[in-house]
Design a protein around this motif. Structure first.
Motif, PDB file in Angstrom:
ATOM      1  N   ILE A  91       0.891  -1.154   0.000  1.00 56.84           N
ATOM      2  CA  ILE A  91       0.000   0.000   0.000  1.00 56.84           C
ATOM      3  C   ILE A  91       0.931   1.206   0.000  1.00 56.84           C
ATOM      4  CG2 ILE A  91      -1.863   1.218   1.177  1.00 56.84           C
ATOM      5  CD1 ILE A  91      -2.636  -1.634   0.380  1.00 56.84           C
ATOM      6  N   LEU A  92       0.860   2.038  -1.027  1.00 57.38           N
ATOM      7  CA  LEU A  92       1.815   3.121  -1.218  1.00 57.38           C
ATOM      8  C   LEU A  92       1.360   4.421  -0.553  1.00 57.38           C
ATOM      9  CD1 LEU A  92       2.440   2.615  -5.046  1.00 57.38           C
ATOM     10  CD2 LEU A  92       3.701   1.570  -3.144  1.00 57.38           C
ATOM     11  N   SER A  93       2.316   5.245  -0.193  1.00 57.58           N
ATOM     12  CA  SER A  93       1.965   6.599   0.222  1.00 57.58           C
ATOM     13  C   SER A  93       1.381   7.325  -0.986  1.00 57.58           C
ATOM     14  CB  SER A  93       3.196   7.351   0.734  1.00 57.58           C
ATOM     15  OG  SER A  93       2.854   8.703   1.026  1.00 57.58           O
ATOM     16  N   PRO A  94       0.231   7.984  -0.825  1.00 59.80           N
ATOM     17  CA  PRO A  94      -0.397   8.649  -1.968  1.00 59.80           C
ATOM     18  C   PRO A  94       0.279   9.961  -2.355  1.00 59.80           C
ATOM     19  CG  PRO A  94      -1.652   9.066   0.018  1.00 59.80           C
ATOM     20  CD  PRO A  94      -0.578   8.081   0.393  1.00 59.80           C
ATOM     21  N   ALA A  95       1.159  10.465  -1.474  1.00 57.48           N
ATOM     22  CA  ALA A  95       1.750  11.776  -1.717  1.00 57.48           C
ATOM     23  C   ALA A  95       3.029  11.941  -0.910  1.00 57.48           C
ATOM     24  CB  ALA A  95       0.755  12.872  -1.327  1.00 57.48           C
ATOM     25  N   ASP A  96       3.785  12.959  -1.255  1.00 55.72           N
ATOM     26  CA  ASP A  96       4.895  13.381  -0.402  1.00 55.72           C
ATOM     27  C   ASP A  96       4.304  14.111   0.801  1.00 55.72           C
ATOM     28  OD1 ASP A  96       6.459  12.547  -2.500  1.00 55.72           O
ATOM     29  OD2 ASP A  96       7.561  14.426  -2.722  1.00 55.72           O
ATOM     30  N   GLY A  97       4.927  13.970   1.950  1.00 54.69           N
ATOM     31  CA  GLY A  97       4.438  14.726   3.097  1.00 54.69           C
ATOM     32  C   GLY A  97       4.873  14.126   4.412  1.00 54.69           C
ATOM     33  N   LYS A  98       4.102  14.421   5.425  1.00 59.95           N
ATOM     34  CA  LYS A  98       4.362  13.939   6.778  1.00 59.95           C
ATOM     35  C   LYS A  98       3.132  13.191   7.270  1.00 59.95           C
ATOM     36  CE  LYS A  98       5.800  15.626  11.357  1.00 59.95           C
ATOM     37  NZ  LYS A  98       6.140  16.841  12.141  1.00 59.95           N
ATOM     38  N   VAL A  99       3.343  12.023   7.839  1.00 60.35           N
ATOM     39  CA  VAL A  99       2.224  11.241   8.364  1.00 60.35           C
ATOM     40  C   VAL A  99       1.719  11.889   9.654  1.00 60.35           C
ATOM     41  CG1 VAL A  99       1.489   9.012   9.279  1.00 60.35           C
ATOM     42  CG2 VAL A  99       3.080   9.095   7.354  1.00 60.35           C
ATOM     43  N   SER A 100       0.496  12.391   9.602  1.00 63.25           N
ATOM     44  CA  SER A 100      -0.093  12.989  10.808  1.00 63.25           C
ATOM     45  C   SER A 100      -0.519  11.903  11.781  1.00 63.25           C
ATOM     46  CB  SER A 100      -1.304  13.854  10.438  1.00 63.25           C
ATOM     47  OG  SER A 100      -0.940  14.901   9.584  1.00 63.25           O
ATOM     48  N   GLN A 101      -1.263  10.928  11.252  1.00 62.11           N
ATOM     49  CA  GLN A 101      -1.696   9.786  12.060  1.00 62.11           C
ATOM     50  C   GLN A 101      -1.798   8.571  11.136  1.00 62.11           C
ATOM     51  OE1 GLN A 101      -1.994   9.845  15.319  1.00 62.11           O
ATOM     52  NE2 GLN A 101      -1.856  12.067  15.576  1.00 62.11           N
ATOM     53  N   ILE A 102      -1.626   7.386  11.725  1.00 58.05           N
ATOM     54  CA  ILE A 102      -1.748   6.144  10.968  1.00 58.05           C
ATOM     55  C   ILE A 102      -2.106   5.041  11.954  1.00 58.05           C
ATOM     56  CG2 ILE A 102       0.724   5.616  11.166  1.00 58.05           C
ATOM     57  CD1 ILE A 102       0.556   4.422   8.319  1.00 58.05           C
ATOM     58  N   GLY A 103      -3.016   4.163  11.556  1.00 61.08           N
ATOM     59  CA  GLY A 103      -3.382   3.089  12.475  1.00 61.08           C
ATOM     60  C   GLY A 103      -4.748   2.512  12.186  1.00 61.08           C
ATOM     61  N   ALA A 104      -5.410   2.058  13.251  1.00 54.68           N
ATOM     62  CA  ALA A 104      -6.715   1.406  13.133  1.00 54.68           C
ATOM     63  C   ALA A 104      -7.830   2.387  13.470  1.00 54.68           C
ATOM     64  CB  ALA A 104      -6.782   0.205  14.079  1.00 54.68           C
ATOM     65  N   ILE A 105      -8.958   2.206  12.802  1.00 53.72           N
ATOM     66  CA  ILE A 105     -10.163   2.966  13.109  1.00 53.72           C
ATOM     67  C   ILE A 105     -10.858   2.270  14.273  1.00 53.72           C
ATOM     68  CG2 ILE A 105     -12.369   3.793  12.222  1.00 53.72           C
ATOM     69  CD1 ILE A 105     -11.116   3.588   9.393  1.00 53.72           C
ATOM     70  N   ASP A 106     -11.156   3.008  15.320  1.00 56.71           N
ATOM     71  CA  ASP A 106     -11.810   2.458  16.502  1.00 56.71           C
ATOM     72  C   ASP A 106     -13.315   2.568  16.321  1.00 56.71           C
ATOM     73  OD1 ASP A 106     -12.591   1.584  18.974  1.00 56.71           O
ATOM     74  OD2 ASP A 106     -11.837   3.331  20.075  1.00 56.71           O
ATOM     75  N   GLY A 107     -13.911   1.506  15.765  1.00 54.78           N
ATOM     76  CA  GLY A 107     -15.329   1.589  15.429  1.00 54.78           C
ATOM     77  C   GLY A 107     -15.497   2.575  14.293  1.00 54.78           C
ATOM     78  N   GLU A 108     -16.000   3.774  14.625  1.00 46.68           N
ATOM     79  CA  GLU A 108     -16.111   4.854  13.642  1.00 46.68           C
ATOM     80  C   GLU A 108     -15.248   6.046  14.011  1.00 46.68           C
ATOM     81  OE1 GLU A 108     -19.547   6.393  11.949  1.00 46.68           O
ATOM     82  OE2 GLU A 108     -20.411   4.490  11.339  1.00 46.68           O
ATOM     83  N   ASN A 109     -14.346   5.890  14.963  1.00 48.68           N
ATOM     84  CA  ASN A 109     -13.528   7.013  15.419  1.00 48.68           C
ATOM     85  C   ASN A 109     -12.123   6.943  14.832  1.00 48.68           C
ATOM     86  OD1 ASN A 109     -15.473   8.256  17.155  1.00 48.68           O
ATOM     87  ND2 ASN A 109     -15.129   6.592  18.622  1.00 48.68           N
ATOM     88  N   LEU A 110     -11.688   8.047  14.230  1.00 48.41           N
ATOM     89  CA  LEU A 110     -10.336   8.169  13.700  1.00 48.41           C
ATOM     90  C   LEU A 110      -9.587   9.198  14.522  1.00 48.41           C
ATOM     91  CD1 LEU A 110     -12.464   7.865  11.109  1.00 48.41           C
ATOM     92  CD2 LEU A 110     -10.335   7.960   9.829  1.00 48.41           C
ATOM     93  N   LEU A 111      -8.328   8.948  14.785  1.00 45.65           N
ATOM     94  CA  LEU A 111      -7.516   9.875  15.565  1.00 45.65           C
ATOM     95  C   LEU A 111      -7.069  11.039  14.690  1.00 45.65           C
ATOM     96  CD1 LEU A 111      -6.186  10.383  18.338  1.00 45.65           C
ATOM     97  CD2 LEU A 111      -4.179   9.149  17.482  1.00 45.65           C
ATOM     98  N   GLN A 112      -7.339  12.248  15.148  1.00 48.15           N
ATOM     99  CA  GLN A 112      -6.902  13.460  14.447  1.00 48.15           C
ATOM    100  C   GLN A 112      -5.598  13.975  15.035  1.00 48.15           C
ATOM    101  OE1 GLN A 112      -9.794  16.589  13.346  1.00 48.15           O
ATOM    102  NE2 GLN A 112      -8.597  17.977  14.649  1.00 48.15           N
ATOM    103  N   ALA A 113      -5.562  14.081  16.351  1.00 54.28           N
ATOM    104  CA  ALA A 113      -4.379  14.500  17.099  1.00 54.28           C
ATOM    105  C   ALA A 113      -4.605  14.049  18.531  1.00 54.28           C
ATOM    106  CB  ALA A 113      -4.192  16.009  17.034  1.00 54.28           C
ATOM    107  N   LYS A 114      -3.575  14.110  19.343  1.00 56.33           N
ATOM    108  CA  LYS A 114      -3.715  13.674  20.732  1.00 56.33           C
ATOM    109  C   LYS A 114      -4.891  14.385  21.391  1.00 56.33           C
ATOM    110  CE  LYS A 114      -1.175  13.073  25.054  1.00 56.33           C
ATOM    111  NZ  LYS A 114       0.107  13.305  25.769  1.00 56.33           N
ATOM    112  N   GLY A 115      -5.840  13.580  21.891  1.00 50.65           N
ATOM    113  CA  GLY A 115      -7.003  14.150  22.552  1.00 50.65           C
ATOM    114  C   GLY A 115      -8.134  14.527  21.619  1.00 50.65           C
ATOM    115  N   HIS A 116      -7.946  14.334  20.314  1.00 49.93           N
ATOM    116  CA  HIS A 116      -8.970  14.695  19.344  1.00 49.93           C
ATOM    117  C   HIS A 116      -9.216  13.537  18.383  1.00 49.93           C
ATOM    118  CE1 HIS A 116      -9.257  18.987  20.319  1.00 49.93           C
ATOM    119  NE2 HIS A 116      -7.940  18.992  20.413  1.00 49.93           N
ATOM    120  N   SER A 117     -10.473  13.140  18.247  1.00 51.05           N
ATOM    121  CA  SER A 117     -10.849  12.157  17.235  1.00 51.05           C
ATOM    122  C   SER A 117     -11.987  12.743  16.411  1.00 51.05           C
ATOM    123  CB  SER A 117     -11.284  10.838  17.889  1.00 51.05           C
ATOM    124  OG  SER A 117     -12.413  11.047  18.714  1.00 51.05           O
ATOM    125  N   PHE A 118     -12.274  12.096  15.278  1.00 51.40           N
ATOM    126  CA  PHE A 118     -13.386  12.558  14.460  1.00 51.40           C
ATOM    127  C   PHE A 118     -14.126  11.350  13.916  1.00 51.40           C
ATOM    128  CE2 PHE A 118      -9.660  12.291  11.832  1.00 51.40           C
ATOM    129  CZ  PHE A 118     -10.070  11.901  10.561  1.00 51.40           C
TER     130      PHE A 118
END
Length: 292
Positions: A91-118
């Motif tokens: 699975i390739l990186s789609p772009a040049d950049g910096k990985v903000s977050q990467i991992g598993a989706i918790d049910g329907e919650n995705l991690l945006q930043a420490k203390g913040h999900s969406f």
């Protein structure tokens, strides 16, 4: 995994300012400015960005700054064919950049930043059926800075099934802003591209931001639609473009963020890539799990 710096006072002030400024009017102004072909205007913009961010023109298919008719043409420049080798069976990186977050989706919650999900459904423009496909699945968020290559490529081979334009805000998507604006990626304007792959469904989401004049896809061109509710295009038969891993699918006309969604069990993330990692398009993010 690196720990992001706490937002500064300037970060807080600029974010609060964006809450009250006419974001779309500013973006429209940048859209016009970035496409200006007045020689001194486009040269000034290109030179300032090149110097400030240390853009490596040695990678560009055309390294001559004067050859670009506008700042936007420079910003979305093509690279040399061998500039971004593609990892095998990945699975390739789609772009040049910096990985903000990467991992598993918790049910329907995705991690945006420490203390913040969406919320996954909110990210997908309220499409509960699409969100169900990615529940407890996998996600990766890649932030593109102004110095990065700004074309977006498909992470894994697949067939285009639909595209959704979701109108919204145009906050900055910087590291500081992800810590300051709740539900940032589910609030900002975005283009959601859905694909069928041998691993199951895959979504590649181009998230807009302040001064992102527009977003484009290779099958549609500049994506525009009425504001208010999401607009969906469904592709069938001959309209269903087929892409090999690493093929270009779109571009940002300024910097922003790409989010990749995969279903549960589709892949195993690379231990070499974590939140805070710098990545290049074509680099392996994960190993696909075929026949899962």
């Amino acid at each position: 995994m690196s720990t992001p710096a706490a937002p500064s006072l300037l970060d807080r002030l600029s974010t609060n300012l964006l809450r009250i400024l006419p974001q779309h009017l500013l973006a429209a102004g940048m859209h016009r400015l970035a496409r200006a072909e007045t020689p001194w205007v486009k040269r000034l913009l290109i030179e300032k960005i090149s110097r400030r961010y240390g853009v490596d023109m040695g990678e560009a298919a055309n390294p001559d700054l004067d050859a670009y008719p506008s700042f936007n043409a420079f910003f979305t420049r093509e690279l040399k064919e061998d500039a971004r080798p593609l990892a095998d069976n990945a699975i390739l990186s789609p772009a040049d950049g910096k990985v903000s977050q990467i991992g598993a989706i918790d049910g329907e919650n995705l991690l945006q930043a420490k203390g913040h999900s969406f919320d996954l459904t909110a990210l997908l423009g309220g499409d509960k059926q699409a969100a169900h496909l990615f529940e407890n699945g996998l996600f990766a968020t890649v932030y593109l800075s102004p110095k990065d290559y700004h074309r977006v490529h498909i992470p894994y081979g697949g067939t285009l099934t639909s595209m959704v334009f979701v109108p919204g805000d145009l906050f900055s998507v910087s590291e500081a802003t992800t810590q300051l604006v709740p539900n940032l990626f589910a609030r900002n304007e975005r283009v959601i591209c859905h694909f069928d792959t041998e691993l199951g469904p895959m979504a590649v989401i181009l998230v807009g931001a302040i001064f992102v004049g527009s977003m484009e896809t290779v099958w549609h061109g500049e994506v525009r639609a009425a504001r208010g509710q999401p607009t969906k295009w469904t592709y069938q038969g001959e309209q269903q473009a087929v892409f090999a891993a690493g093929d270009e699918i779109g571009r940002f006309n300024m910097g922003s963020t790409v989010i990749v969604l995969l279903p549960a069990g589709a892949a195993s993330w690379s231990t070499d890539v974590t939140a805070g990692s710098s990545v290049r398009m074509g680099q392996a993010l994960a190993t696909p799990l075929i026949g899962r």
